[in-house]
Every structure is written in structure tokens, then in C-alpha cells.
Motif scaffolding. Structure first.
Motif, PDB file in Angstrom:
ATOM      1  N   LEU A 277      10.152   7.503  -7.678  1.00  0.00           N
ATOM      2  CA  LEU A 277       9.011   8.318  -8.065  1.00  0.00           C
ATOM      3  C   LEU A 277       8.259   8.768  -6.811  1.00  0.00           C
ATOM      4  O   LEU A 277       8.447   8.202  -5.732  1.00  0.00           O
ATOM      5  N   LYS A 278       7.400   9.752  -6.964  1.00  0.00           N
ATOM      6  CA  LYS A 278       6.670  10.269  -5.811  1.00  0.00           C
ATOM      7  C   LYS A 278       5.810   9.189  -5.164  1.00  0.00           C
ATOM      8  O   LYS A 278       5.683   9.131  -3.933  1.00  0.00           O
ATOM      9  N   ASP A 279       5.205   8.326  -5.988  1.00  0.00           N
ATOM     10  CA  ASP A 279       4.375   7.249  -5.436  1.00  0.00           C
ATOM     11  C   ASP A 279       5.184   6.346  -4.523  1.00  0.00           C
ATOM     12  O   ASP A 279       4.690   5.890  -3.484  1.00  0.00           O
ATOM     13  N   GLU A 280       6.421   6.070  -4.899  1.00  0.00           N
ATOM     14  CA  GLU A 280       7.268   5.199  -4.079  1.00  0.00           C
ATOM     15  C   GLU A 280       7.576   5.843  -2.734  1.00  0.00           C
ATOM     16  O   GLU A 280       7.594   5.169  -1.694  1.00  0.00           O
ATOM     17  N   VAL A 281       7.803   7.146  -2.739  1.00  0.00           N
ATOM     18  CA  VAL A 281       8.037   7.842  -1.480  1.00  0.00           C
ATOM     19  C   VAL A 281       6.806   7.727  -0.583  1.00  0.00           C
ATOM     20  O   VAL A 281       6.904   7.435   0.610  1.00  0.00           O
ATOM     21  N   VAL A 282       5.620   7.934  -1.170  1.00  0.00           N
ATOM     22  CA  VAL A 282       4.383   7.840  -0.389  1.00  0.00           C
ATOM     23  C   VAL A 282       4.177   6.418   0.116  1.00  0.00           C
ATOM     24  O   VAL A 282       3.745   6.211   1.257  1.00  0.00           O
ATOM     25  N   HIS A 283       4.472   5.407  -0.715  1.00  0.00           N
ATOM     26  CA  HIS A 283       4.382   4.019  -0.265  1.00  0.00           C
ATOM     27  C   HIS A 283       5.211   3.802   0.995  1.00  0.00           C
ATOM     28  O   HIS A 283       4.742   3.185   1.969  1.00  0.00           O
ATOM     29  N   ARG A 284       6.426   4.287   0.979  1.00  0.00           N
ATOM     30  CA  ARG A 284       7.323   4.083   2.117  1.00  0.00           C
ATOM     31  C   ARG A 284       6.802   4.797   3.363  1.00  0.00           C
ATOM     32  O   ARG A 284       6.900   4.268   4.472  1.00  0.00           O
ATOM     33  N   ILE A 285       6.294   6.010   3.170  1.00  0.00           N
ATOM     34  CA  ILE A 285       5.768   6.751   4.317  1.00  0.00           C
ATOM     35  C   ILE A 285       4.573   6.026   4.923  1.00  0.00           C
ATOM     36  O   ILE A 285       4.466   5.860   6.143  1.00  0.00           O
ATOM     37  N   LEU A 286       3.653   5.564   4.081  1.00  0.00           N
ATOM     38  CA  LEU A 286       2.476   4.848   4.579  1.00  0.00           C
ATOM     39  C   LEU A 286       2.862   3.525   5.222  1.00  0.00           C
ATOM     40  O   LEU A 286       2.278   3.124   6.242  1.00  0.00           O
ATOM     41  N   SER A 287       3.835   2.834   4.648  1.00  0.00           N
ATOM     42  CA  SER A 287       4.298   1.577   5.231  1.00  0.00           C
ATOM     43  C   SER A 287       4.839   1.797   6.636  1.00  0.00           C
ATOM     44  O   SER A 287       4.515   1.053   7.570  1.00  0.00           O
ATOM     45  N   ALA A 288       5.646   2.846   6.788  1.00  0.00           N
ATOM     46  CA  ALA A 288       6.240   3.134   8.091  1.00  0.00           C
ATOM     47  C   ALA A 288       5.198   3.589   9.103  1.00  0.00           C
ATOM     48  O   ALA A 288       5.223   3.181  10.269  1.00  0.00           O
ATOM     49  N   GLU A 289       4.280   4.434   8.679  1.00  0.00           N
ATOM     50  CA  GLU A 289       3.314   5.015   9.603  1.00  0.00           C
ATOM     51  C   GLU A 289       2.197   4.045   9.971  1.00  0.00           C
ATOM     52  O   GLU A 289       1.738   4.023  11.117  1.00  0.00           O
ATOM     53  N   ALA A 290       1.736   3.245   9.011  1.00  0.00           N
ATOM     54  CA  ALA A 290       0.610   2.333   9.259  1.00  0.00           C
ATOM     55  C   ALA A 290       1.058   0.921   9.597  1.00  0.00           C
ATOM     56  O   ALA A 290       0.212   0.058   9.868  1.00  0.00           O
ATOM     57  N   ARG A 291       2.377   0.665   9.585  1.00  0.00           N
ATOM     58  CA  ARG A 291       2.932  -0.665   9.880  1.00  0.00           C
ATOM     59  C   ARG A 291       2.355  -1.707   8.920  1.00  0.00           C
ATOM     60  O   ARG A 291       1.835  -2.746   9.329  1.00  0.00           O
ATOM     61  N   ILE A 292       2.476  -1.417   7.641  1.00  0.00           N
ATOM     62  CA  ILE A 292       2.069  -2.341   6.586  1.00  0.00           C
ATOM     63  C   ILE A 292       3.316  -2.752   5.825  1.00  0.00           C
ATOM     64  O   ILE A 292       4.122  -1.896   5.441  1.00  0.00           O
ATOM     65  N   ARG A 293       3.484  -4.034   5.614  1.00  0.00           N
ATOM     66  CA  ARG A 293       4.678  -4.500   4.903  1.00  0.00           C
ATOM     67  C   ARG A 293       4.750  -3.858   3.518  1.00  0.00           C
ATOM     68  O   ARG A 293       3.780  -3.909   2.749  1.00  0.00           O
ATOM     69  N   LEU A 294       5.917  -3.285   3.228  1.00  0.00           N
ATOM     70  CA  LEU A 294       6.087  -2.604   1.959  1.00  0.00           C
ATOM     71  C   LEU A 294       5.914  -3.570   0.791  1.00  0.00           C
ATOM     72  O   LEU A 294       5.294  -3.232  -0.222  1.00  0.00           O
ATOM     73  N   ALA A 295       6.412  -4.785   0.944  1.00  0.00           N
ATOM     74  CA  ALA A 295       6.287  -5.786  -0.124  1.00  0.00           C
ATOM     75  C   ALA A 295       4.831  -6.136  -0.382  1.00  0.00           C
ATOM     76  O   ALA A 295       4.427  -6.353  -1.535  1.00  0.00           O
ATOM     77  N   ASP A 296       4.012  -6.163   0.685  1.00  0.00           N
ATOM     78  CA  ASP A 296       2.589  -6.466   0.501  1.00  0.00           C
ATOM     79  C   ASP A 296       1.876  -5.329  -0.224  1.00  0.00           C
ATOM     80  O   ASP A 296       0.971  -5.561  -1.041  1.00  0.00           O
ATOM     81  N   MET A 297       2.269  -4.087   0.074  1.00  0.00           N
ATOM     82  CA  MET A 297       1.675  -2.955  -0.626  1.00  0.00           C
ATOM     83  C   MET A 297       1.986  -3.026  -2.110  1.00  0.00           C
ATOM     84  O   MET A 297       1.101  -2.820  -2.964  1.00  0.00           O
ATOM     85  N   ARG A 298       3.233  -3.325  -2.445  1.00  0.00           N
ATOM     86  CA  ARG A 298       3.651  -3.340  -3.843  1.00  0.00           C
ATOM     87  C   ARG A 298       3.024  -4.499  -4.611  1.00  0.00           C
ATOM     88  O   ARG A 298       2.731  -4.383  -5.809  1.00  0.00           O
ATOM     89  N   ALA A 299       2.825  -5.636  -3.919  1.00  0.00           N
ATOM     90  CA  ALA A 299       2.326  -6.850  -4.590  1.00  0.00           C
ATOM     91  C   ALA A 299       0.807  -6.981  -4.536  1.00  0.00           C
ATOM     92  O   ALA A 299       0.249  -7.953  -5.057  1.00  0.00           O
ATOM     93  N   GLY A 300       0.118  -6.040  -3.894  1.00  0.00           N
ATOM     94  CA  GLY A 300      -1.334  -6.126  -3.809  1.00  0.00           C
ATOM     95  C   GLY A 300      -1.827  -7.181  -2.856  1.00  0.00           C
ATOM     96  O   GLY A 300      -2.915  -7.755  -3.046  1.00  0.00           O
TER      97      GLY A 300
END
Length: 477
Positions: A277-300
Motif C-alpha cells: 500500500l502507499k503507506d508502506e512505501v512511505v514508511h520505507r522511505i522515511l525509515s531509510a531517510e531518517a534512519r528509524i528502524r522499520l520494525a519500530d515504526m510499524r510496532a509503535g
């Protein structure tokens, strides 16, 4: 004001007759039509040419849906505008807007205005052979207010974001859109070959740009210097396929290339994805650009510092030219049409398609090999016609798992022969720790250039940081 009905008023009281009565005294003309054909243009071309020869101005607004125009008519009108620079302007309404209004607005030498508003297109039928309805206005009888409002409406449409001025590049895009809508893949118009002398200077100019700026001068960066050096960047007209086993990171690598283009190089770029979904694409972009663990973003589980970094990065990239389309597996023709429209509207410099194997070519749905061949050929044809690089993701089979080193080969690519023939560059993504987490090369990934139409094959080793949804050069992790 006068109401015209071809059926009631006779064949001699039609748009063509009205234009020939009104054009001789006109000093400015605005034509707005939904459909535009060669026969229609031929009927009025001598009158329009005589109009601009005496110094009058002509503005034409045309519908941009592939079934609304004929390419030879557009080409003839563009040639006419080049013969009379500054006097003729041609605009096209691109999707998602649909142009179907028909207004013909004339300003005359003595200061009065006239207008035809009705159902007639600038086609042979609209000009005289169909039964059409219309209302005509003359400012000497009807005042200036109504015709002034028609001019305002015309100018409002011309100034809208989905309207583009017709030039050679847009014409090529529209030509490909028309052939895709009507005939599928093959070109319907082949140009006369150019003589070598006319091509030499433009080729030298491109070589000079590469010499001055490095590989990035020839195309769009991949985001990895060593890979750019091998490929000469992502070259306009090229089809690059990234293939790997599921979960190895091919989508992440494709998003890295997308981000390098749109967020770093500021080249307009788009992704068409059929598995997120579009949200997932944005999650990945923000994770890569801001150096935030993708798993932490998804799990809150994001920390305060994570939120601060993400907010800062969102501000930095909010206006960058990156476009995202996501949804279920598309029909090949629908994808082609959407891609052409997106390139036309946003002047894209890179398109990512993920995954190639999900696209459906209905004409060959009963034969998977022919279906994949059609998909790969269409993507390559789109890249060439639109003069942009296209990157597509594909699956690797299990054959590599039977080898000792587990390194993939071209033959491991599902539908290998058909995809490999159409692609210019084939990247096989290999991660040693994909199979064994404690592998001595854990954290590394090999980008195996298995096919390179523009140079040698080689292997570029990078670092993977999939927890951040990114790859990075080993020297700058």
C-alpha cells in the motif's frame, strides 16, 4: 445570439461555413475542441494559415485522451506553429482531466467579437457532415459580457496544472499513448532515418556532459557510485531489472534508486507497486531517510528522538518530486496508459515497477512465457518512446539454493529468456546472510551485473541495512 441546428438549418449552415465567414476579419482566434483529426485540420488549415500570415494570433486547446486525437494532425499543427513562431500556441488537456468542450472564439479588426459554442469538434463530421447543435454570439448584438466569460473560461483551462503546451517531446508521448490504446505495442508511424551528420553534434554534446560531470551526466544516478561507474547511471530509454529471492531486498534496492533520483538528484520519479500500500512505501522511505528502524515504526516503538528525526526529514522531502501509485496487479494496457499520463503530467525522469511478474497481459494470459515476454517488451518500448529509464523487480527461482556458493545466475530468473532478451541491464541481488545469518559476510550484499548492454559485467558489493530499509556503500554505511 442565434441557435443553429444542422438538421433544421441545412448543411450549408454549419461550423465550417461559419468559420469561413468569420476568419477573414479575425485578428485573434481561440479554438477549443475535444476531438481533433487530420481531415478536420485539412478542412480549415488554409484558412488558419492565411490568418497567421497576416499577423493574427491563433490558440488551439485539444483533448489529450488517446482516442481524441490523430497524431498526424498534431504533427501538422506543431509544424505550422514552428513556421509561425509566436503566433500559434497549441495546448493539450492531459488526464485525469477530460477536454470535451467545443468553443470557437474570434476577435475582429474592428473591435467586435464573435463566438460559436456547441457540439461540433474540429473533425470532418463536426465541421459539416454530422447533425450538430450550436449557439452563435456576436458582441455587436449580444454585448461583450457573455463572450468575455467564454474567454475567461478558456484561459482558466489553459492555466490549469493538467494542461501542457504541445512540443516535440509531448507529441512523442501522445503518439505512443495513441498506439498503445489502439494497437498495442508496435509503432504505427516510422520516421525517415536521420543522416549521420545531423546526429554527430548532439552525440558529442552528450559525451562532453559525461566528461564534465561523470556518469551522472548521462542519466539518473542509482545512488551507488561504483554501480554508476559500471552502468553509466540509469540511461534514458533503458530497462533495468533487479532480481532476487523473495525477502532478499530487491524492492528496497529499487526504492533506494527512486530516492536517489527524486530526493537527492531532484529528478521527478514514480513507483508503481502491486504488492504494497502507499503507506508502506512511505514508511520505507522515511525509515531509510531518517534512519528509524522499520520494525519500530510499524510496532509503535519510536522514541522521542525518532519522532524528531522523522519530522525534520518530512519537512526536507515534502516538496521533492516523488510519486507513488499502489494497488492490485494491473492490466498491462492500463499500466501503460497510467505511466504515459504520469510521465506527461510530471515530466518523470525515472519509473520503478514492482514487481514485473504481477502484471497481467490479457492477450497472452493463457501462455505465461508469451505473457512475460509481452510485458518485458512493452516496458522496454515505453522506456524508449518516453526517453526515461525504467527499473522493474522480478523473482529468482530456487536453483541457486542447490549450489555451494548459492550465487544466482541469469538462468535462475523466472522466465529468464524472455526477460533477459528485453532488458538492457540485469542486476541479480545476492546476500550471503540470506541463507546463513552467521555468514562471515553478514551485512554485505552483491549487486551482480549479469547483463549490461552499455558496458562490462561485474559485481558491486554494498552494505545492507534492511532494518532501515536501505542499502549503502561499504565506505559510507
Amino acid at each position: 445570439m442565434r441557435v443553429v441546428d444542422y438538421r433544421l438549418d441545412g448543411r450549408d449552415d454549419h461550423l465550417l461555413a461559419w468559420l469561413r465567414r468569420e476568419l477573414p476579419s479575425a485578428v485573434s482566434v481561440r479554438l477549443r475542441t475535444g476531438f481533433f483529426t487530420t481531415a478536420g485540420l485539412s478542412s480549415v488549415e488554409p484558412d488558419l494559415e492565411e490568418l497567421v500570415e497576416r499577423g493574427a494570433r491563433l490558440e488551439v486547446l485539444i483533448g489529450g485522451s488517446p482516442l481524441q486525437y490523430e497524431v498526424p494532425a498534431l504533427r501538422a499543427l506543431l509544424a505550422l506553429s514552428e513556421d509561425y513562431p509566436g503566433r500559434i500556441e497549441v495546448f493539450v488537456v492531459m488526464a485525469p482531466d477530460f477536454q470535451n468542450a467545443k468553443t470557437y472564439l474570434l476577435g475582429h479588426a474592428d473591435g467586435h467579437s464573435s463566438a460559436w459554442v456547441g457540439s461540433a469538434n474540429l473533425t470532418m463530421g463536426g465541421l459539416g457532415s454530422n447533425f450538430e447543435n450550436a449557439v452563435t454570439f456576436d458582441s455587436r448584438e449580444d454585448g461583450d459580457d457573455l463572450i468575455g466569460r467564454l474567454h475567461e473560461a478558456h484561459l482558466t483551462v489553459v492555466g490549469s496544472p493538467t494542461v501542457r503546451r504541445l512540443d516535440e517531446r509531448l507529441l512523442r508521448q501522445m503518439q505512443f499513448g495513441a498506439q498503445a490504446a489502439r494497437f498495442g505495442l508496435g509503432r504505427t508511424e516510422v520516421q525517415v532515418p536521420e543522416v549521420l551528420e545531423e546526429l554527430l553534434q548532439s552525440t558529442v554534446d552528450k559525451l562532453d556532459k559525461v566528461a564534465s560531470h561523470g556518469p551522472i551526466g548521462a542519466g539518473v544516478t542509482t545512488g551507488f557510485e561504483d554501480l554508476d561507474a559500471t552502468l553509466g547511471c540509469l540511461i534514458p530509454g533503458s530497462l533495468t531489472v533487479i532480481a532476487s529471492r523473495p525477502g532478499a531486498g530487491r524492492t528496497t534496492l529499487a526504492l533506494d534508486m527512486l530516492g536517489a533520483a527524486a530526493l537527492k538528484q531532484k529528478v521527478p520519479a514514480a513507483i508503481f507497486t502491486f504488492k504494497m500500500l502507499k503507506d508502506e512505501v512511505v514508511h520505507r522511505i522515511l525509515s531509510a531517510e531518517a534512519r528509524i528502524r522499520l520494525a519500530d515504526m510499524r510496532a509503535g516503538r519510536m522514541t522521542d528522538n525518532d519522532w524528531i528525526r522523522m519530522a525534520k526529514k518530512m519537512t526536507e522531502i515534502a516538496e521533492d518530486p516523488l510519486f507513488i501509485e499502489a494497488g492490485p496487479a494491473p492490466d498491462l494496457d492500463a499500466l501503460s496508459s497510467a505511466l504515459i499520463k504520469c510521465v506527461g503530467e510530471h515530466r518523470l525522469g525515472l519509473v520503478v515497477v514492482d514487481p514485473l511478474n504481477a502484471i497481467v497481459a490479457r492477450s497472452f494470459a493463457d501462455n505465461r512465457e508469451r505473457e512475460v515476454a509481452e510485458i518485458a517488451r512493452r516496458l522496454k518500448a515505453l522506456a524508449m518512446e518516453l526517453e526515461i529509464p525504467i527499473v522493474a523487480c522480478a523473482d529468482l527461482g530456487r536453483q541457486a539454493e542447490q549450489r555451494v556458493d548459492r550465487r544466482p545466475l541469469i538462468g535462475d530468473l523466472r522466465d529468464a529468456d524472455t526477460i533477459a532478451q528485453a532488458t538492457d541491464v540485469l542486476l541479480l541481488l545476492h546476500r550471503p546472510d540470506y541463507y546463513e545469518r552467521d555468514d562471515p559476510r553478514a551485512g554485505e550484499a552483491d549487486l551482480i551485473v549479469a547483463k549490461n548492454r552499455y558496458g562490462p559485467t561485474s559485481t558491486v558489493t554494498v552494505a545492507h541495512q534492511l532494518h532501515y530499509s536501505r542499502f549503502a556503500t561499504l565506505a559510507n554505511p
